[in-house]
Design an enzyme around this catalytic site. Structure first.
Site, PDB file in Angstrom:
ATOM      1  CG  ASN A 131      22.280   8.309  12.510  1.00 34.21           C
ATOM      2  OD1 ASN A 131      22.613   7.404  13.280  1.00 34.21           O
ATOM      3  ND2 ASN A 131      22.883   8.503  11.352  1.00 34.21           N
ATOM      4  CG  LEU A 171      29.429  12.470   4.461  1.00 34.34           C
ATOM      5  CD1 LEU A 171      27.969  12.818   4.269  1.00 34.34           C
ATOM      6  CD2 LEU A 171      30.318  13.521   3.784  1.00 34.34           C
ATOM      7  CG  HIS A 193      24.919   2.814   4.750  1.00 29.15           C
ATOM      8  ND1 HIS A 193      23.727   3.483   4.897  1.00 29.15           N
ATOM      9  CD2 HIS A 193      25.854   3.584   5.354  1.00 29.15           C
ATOM     10  CE1 HIS A 193      23.931   4.622   5.544  1.00 29.15           C
ATOM     11  NE2 HIS A 193      25.225   4.703   5.840  1.00 29.15           N
ATOM     12  CG  LEU A 226      25.058  -0.732  17.719  1.00 26.22           C
ATOM     13  CD1 LEU A 226      24.655  -1.137  19.134  1.00 26.22           C
ATOM     14  CD2 LEU A 226      25.961  -1.797  17.109  1.00 26.22           C
ATOM     15  NE  ARG A 227      23.318   2.102   9.895  1.00 22.09           N
ATOM     16  CZ  ARG A 227      23.818   3.323   9.776  1.00 22.09           C
ATOM     17  NH1 ARG A 227      23.433   4.296  10.585  1.00 22.09           N
ATOM     18  NH2 ARG A 227      24.707   3.597   8.858  1.00 22.09           N
ATOM     19  CG  ASP A 277      31.093   7.617  12.185  1.00 25.24           C
ATOM     20  OD1 ASP A 277      29.931   7.310  12.487  1.00 25.24           O
ATOM     21  OD2 ASP A 277      31.366   8.450  11.297  1.00 25.24           O
ATOM     22  CE  LYS A 279      26.664  13.252  15.882  1.00 20.60           C
ATOM     23  NZ  LYS A 279      26.872  12.027  15.167  1.00 20.60           N
ATOM     24  CB  ALA A 312      28.184   8.978   3.956  1.00 17.05           C
ATOM     25  CG  HIS A 329      32.784  11.809  12.846  1.00 21.26           C
ATOM     26  ND1 HIS A 329      32.557  13.116  12.521  1.00 21.26           N
ATOM     27  CD2 HIS A 329      31.559  11.231  12.937  1.00 21.26           C
ATOM     28  CE1 HIS A 329      31.261  13.320  12.426  1.00 21.26           C
ATOM     29  NE2 HIS A 329      30.624  12.198  12.681  1.00 21.26           N
TER      30      HIS A 329
HETATM   31  O1  DOR Z   1      29.670   8.339   7.146  1.00 16.40           O
HETATM   32  C1  DOR Z   1      28.777   8.521   7.955  1.00 16.40           C
HETATM   33  N1  DOR Z   1      27.813   7.620   8.186  1.00 16.40           N
HETATM   34  N2  DOR Z   1      28.760   9.688   8.633  1.00 16.40           N
HETATM   35  C2  DOR Z   1      27.740  10.011   9.426  1.00 16.40           C
HETATM   36  O2  DOR Z   1      27.769  11.072   9.986  1.00 16.40           O
HETATM   37  C3  DOR Z   1      26.563   9.127   9.572  1.00 16.40           C
HETATM   38  C4  DOR Z   1      26.905   7.757   9.278  1.00 16.40           C
HETATM   39  C5  DOR Z   1      25.699   6.861   9.089  1.00 16.40           C
HETATM   40  O3  DOR Z   1      24.782   6.904   9.942  1.00 16.40           O
HETATM   41  O4  DOR Z   1      25.651   6.124   8.114  1.00 16.40           O
HETATM   42 ZN    ZN Z   2      28.495   8.656  13.058  1.00 13.74          ZN
END
Ligand code: DOR
Ligand code: ZN
Length: 353
Positions: free
Chosen positions: A48, A229, A261, A23-24, A257, A109, A273, A184
């Site tokens: 993350n 990814l 971005h 969700l950023r 997932d 995680k 990714a 995933h």
């Molecule tokens: O594609 C991905 N984006 N894989 C991940 O593991 C992290 C994620 C992201 O946080 O952008």
């Molecule tokens: Zn993820």
């Protein structure tokens, strides 16, 4: 009774949960959260952020931020964020106990350091995480795994399989009762592995890995919005994922997932990714299940198996989707930027009611 592809024009299921969601934060969170909160009852929220969520107190702060954003959009009562901690080389057993005591944190995680977006603070060697993992095993805190090795010498398409052999199996031998979600999954080897385990191991499957194979990244040119990814794999792997998701096997459950971005960060010489599937998430899964004539298996995958794995009550409400065409927006606001959704500008065949 067997179903045929395209047999139904409407489907109603128990409100689903998204067991893997990014969700950023900040203004970007405000702009994207309602896509998920309007559909899913709960979501496992990935930790993350640029400054990762490594302590229970941070998870609490992030939880409050998400709840406030959801409330702002008038969806407050219907969406529960299930928080996670980000495992580092220095996570302590006390950090794990605090997370458990918070009653907000549902998993920890594992990002192998360097594996993906904002993973720089992840685990460099599994031995450093052993004290935290032992505590997690003891108190029943699930480990959520980004299952790829980071060795640049390993082919990017093989990194999940190698992770299973080199990292995951030794980990499970050392911590046989640790609850694990392989997040995933993307390969037939991961499907086979998870399927062969007891019910303390589960796996999430994304909609984009169910619908696309690696050719999508290169169709007529390089397509950054299909880059995620673990990377999309060969068709044989996609078919194994579809078979697993639609089989009714309780090891497998929904985790989008969805990973937004900014447009410029993806359409770049070195693009990030992540596929932003949230604006059409459930519709994409419906498409995958319908294509197999397996819509009757959607509810288990989307609404039961994940809740059962995490020991949560199943949601009580329902959602309905109808066979009706609509167009995915070209772009969605994302703080000071925009984000391009998965299937931007394309027609969907199923629509949330
Ligand atoms: O594609 C991905 N984006 N894989 C991940 O593991 C992290 C994620 C992201 O946080 O952008
Ligand atoms: Zn993820």
């Amino acid at each position: 009774m067997a179903m045929r592809k395209g047999e139904l024009d409407s489907i109603t299921i128990t409100r689903p949960d998204d067991m893997h969601l990014h969700l950023r934060d900040g203004a970007a969170l405000m702009d994207i959260v309602s896509y998920s909160a309007a559909v899913f009852g709960r979501a496992i929220i990935m930790p993350n952020l640029k400054k990762p969520i490594i302590k229970a107190a941070q998870a609490w702060g992030y939880y409050e931020t998400i709840r406030a954003a959801v409330k702002y959009h008038g969806l407050g009562l219907n969406f529960e964020p299930l928080m996670t901690l980000y495992l580092t080389d220095s996570t302590t057993p006390a950090d794990i106990r605090e997370a458990k005591a918070s009653k907000l944190v549902y998993g920890v995680k594992l990002y192998p350091a360097g594996a993906t977006t904002n993973s720089e603070n992840g685990v460099t060697q599994m031995k450093y995480a052993a004290p935290a993992l032992a505590e997690m095993e003891k108190i029943g805190m699930p480990l959520l795994v980004h299952g790829e090795v980071t060795d640049p010498a390993v082919d990017i398409f093989d990194r999940e399989q190698v992770f299973i052999d080199k990292v995951l199996i030794p980990l499970m031998i050392r911590f046989p009762f640790l609850r694990i979600v392989m997040e995933h999954i993307t390969t037939k080897e991961a499907v086979q592995f998870v399927r062969g385990e007891r019910s303390h191991v589960g796996a999430t499957i994304t909609a984009h890995h169910l619908l696309e194979n690696r050719n999508a990244i290169f169709k007529g040119g390089i397509r950054p919005h299909y880059y995620c990814l673990p990377i999309l794999k060969r068709e044989v792997h996609r078919q194994a994922l579809v078979e697993a998701a639609t089989s009714g096997d309780t090891h497998f459950f929904l985790g989008t997932d969805s990973a937004p971005h900014a447009k410029g960060a993806k359409e770049a010489a070195c693009g990030c990714a992540g596929c932003f599937t949230a604006p059409a998430a459930l519709e994409l899964y419906v498409e995958a299940f319908d294509s197999m004539g397996k819509l009757d298996k959607l509810e288990g995958f989307a609404s039961h198996h994940g809740a059962d794995f995490y020991g949560l009550p199943r949601n009580t409400g329902t959602v309905t989707l109808v066979r009706e065409a609509w167009k995915v927006p070209d772009e969605v606001s994302f703080g000071d930027n925009v984000v391009v959704p998965f299937r931007a500008g394309e027609m969907m065949q199923w629509k949330m009611q």
